[in-house]
Motif scaffolding. Sequence first.
Motif, mmCIF file in Angstrom:
data_model
loop_
_atom_site.group_PDB
_atom_site.id
_atom_site.type_symbol
_atom_site.label_atom_id
_atom_site.label_comp_id
_atom_site.label_asym_id
_atom_site.label_seq_id
_atom_site.Cartn_x
_atom_site.Cartn_y
_atom_site.Cartn_z
ATOM 1 N N TYR A 288 -16.206 -5.327 0.803
ATOM 2 C CA TYR A 288 -16.774 -4.460 -0.240
ATOM 3 C C TYR A 288 -17.554 -5.290 -1.266
ATOM 4 N N ARG B 113 -22.188 -0.149 0.643
ATOM 5 C CA ARG B 113 -20.750 -0.032 0.367
ATOM 6 C C ARG B 113 -20.175 1.310 0.815
ATOM 7 N N HIS C 223 -24.702 -2.919 -2.914
ATOM 8 C CA HIS C 223 -24.278 -1.565 -3.273
ATOM 9 C C HIS C 223 -24.674 -0.516 -2.221
ATOM 10 N N ASN D 31 -22.676 1.412 -8.884
ATOM 11 C CA ASN D 31 -22.523 0.046 -8.384
ATOM 12 C C ASN D 31 -21.420 -0.625 -9.187
ATOM 13 N N MET E 29 -11.597 -1.929 -6.615
ATOM 14 C CA MET E 29 -13.022 -1.751 -6.287
ATOM 15 C C MET E 29 -13.786 -1.118 -7.447
#
Lengths: 311, 479
Positions: free
Chosen positions: B19, B27, B24, B180, B257
């Motif tokens: 990740y 992802r 971005h 992001n 995350m």
Amino acid sequence: MKKFVIRLFIFLIPISGFIAAWEYGLSRMPDSYSMKREHLESLAPKIEVLVLGPSHSLRGVDPDCFSMKGYNVANIQQSIYYDTRITLKYLDKMTSLKVVLIDISYPSFWFQVHTCDEPFRDYFYAREWGIRYPSIKWYDIHLYSKILAYGNEKAWNFALSGFSTDLERGYQENGWAIGGKKGPLNDSAGYNLAKAHEKEMKQENFADNISDLKIFIGELKKRNIEPVFFIAPYNHFYNKYLDKNRMKTIDSAINGLCSIYSCRKYDYHTDSRFTDEDFREVTHLNKDGAIKFSKILNDEILKNYNSPLLK
Amino acid sequence: MLFNSLQFLYFFVIVTVLYFSLTHQWRWVLLLAASCYFYMAFVPIYILILGFTIVIDYFAGIFIEGAQGKRRKLYLTCSLVANIGVLAVFKYYNFLNDNLTFLLGNFHVANPIPGLAILLPIGLSFHTFQAMSYTIEVYRGNQKAERHFGIYSLYVMFYPQLVAGPIERPQNLLPQLKQNHEFDYANVASGLRLMAWGLFKKVVIADRLAILIDNVYTDPHHFNGISLVIATLFCNYKIYCDFSGYTDIARGAARVMGIKLMQNFNYPFMSKTIAEFWTRWHISLSTWFRDYLFMPMSRKYRGVPGHLFNVFVIFFLVGLWHGASWNFIMWGVINGVYLMIGTLARKPWKAFRTAIGIRKYSIFSIVGTFTLVGFATIFFASNNISNAFYIAGHMFTSFNDLLHFHHLQFMGVKNSYLVLSFGLIIVLELLQYFYRNHSLLNRFLKQPVYIRWAVYYAAIFVIGVYGIFEHRQFIYFQF
């Protein structure tokens, strides 16, 4: 991110060291699987009577009481799967083998190690006996880590005891284990153990176990080796809570096998010759009880055999 | 794949590393693929059911947004029917059919409708409710329809909360999935701490308490009053530690995350009333029912009788949401009845308290609420309704046996187990008390690094050595 990775690396160093030391300690600890294998391999050509089964026979049968040279390969929670595989693996080396005593315990027909409360034992059969249960893949990490194989709590208890041993107390070179803690002989102990055994009995294992026994007995018969089924003595506190339908099923399954392969069957589970004095807890005989039982096995099953090795 | 398994540890490390390694724009692809893998680790074929509802709701959202008047309602109805239809078939069909068989059996008539030999898809009620919340919010105009099919799929399937919640709202989760999220040291550390705390609650407390509960609740007829009381007390804590433990791991994994999931528990056992309890327990579900059913019903059925009716219906459905069996329904109904009595007794009780001069009643109220919750839990935790009635009927009997501790031996545990279990419950309550009232975490974070690390090592040691890793499922996975 760099700061985190560096810190994580430093943080993990002591943990890795701790785990490595723990694994090392466990790897050097003697266990009943390696010992049994070593003893069986060294005695194989002389063995005339082989005792199979779970802890009831491990603790309840002393082969030195036999008039023939015997070895007790039974182990705690040893399933029919491993009983049969171990014997077949060494059958060619056991050139004197005449009788195989097969202990069928209350859970045996419905039992497999991977569904019991100590599934770690599967990994020891794979590591020490080279017999891998089909569901265990070669890449299973439990095969390579004793912490994972034993499970964290058990492995930690071994560490606390200084990694002394995983052998049954009073383990003998003939495979018999004399000792063990004395447990309560009362109603609740009988109830709890019967319920615990019930939990481990899975219907899906029944057909596989019967099929394994059929193949096994067929192989023994080809070599003129006699299979003999027996059920070890249980205490009345335990017997009281056994499911009568299951006991009937055990009885008829053994009778079925005996009628196909003409083998003998001896059921001692309610034998009145055994009293509370003979038990160390509700399912296992104590030292005196085991010697008494072994002599009975000898008198009733083995005495017709003649052992050239003992002459 | 269970959160308390080695498999998940590998999975989490790999997904998190990837990740933060990806840009971005990729992802969402990673998270969606990881979520599919996570879900398929249970019963792979059921991904098709999930896929079916995702496609329906994705298009329903777009159509609802683009339509006017009755057509909006029509599209919403289609979406709800599809979602509830899946639930009905997979979760409630056999239950309804069994009851029909029973009913017809009373008239000596055989039920011609066959049962379905199917397993319940894991976490079905959770992701179905989350999906329904999306279409309802779009219908209400609170949420724009999501055009990106991948992001919408991820909203339903986001792996940390896919199988047992929290049941997210689109307004909270969808924007975060599009943002992001840079690597943030504080987020990662706090996420990992939360995961460790959740794991501690699950494997050290809940699964340890489960040993005794399994022994007693599987066959309660062998146990006396005190054994049933202890098992029921343990049940309360087991369910709390199991479910809140899962939620903490889920929230922690998402927080690593940079994604913040909603709070699902807020010290529920500190509640002074049942009404307060339901604002602190499984918050994402209780607010779902509040926002999408209770509020609309309150506008329709007004006054005290209307309120009582609404409460009863909602809690009947809350029970049914948990499981297709009478014991879950009974659990929901008992909670509903508590709230109905609470509503009716509020004024007389206040007058009574004023008359006898009691102003504060916190500790007694907390204990009382806990006891009522515990009594209802009997129905939640029992294997079937008859066992539940047996336990409820016998837990306050045989108190002359209180000092006969041989009865405790029947529970299949050692005395040291009982001491340890009660000790863990006390530790849990103390930690929660200091966390809540004395800013335990903030104080801890101000400590020098060697103290913090010593605590982390101790926590890892306790989880690693005293945790029970027997692949015990989380209770709420079955719902």
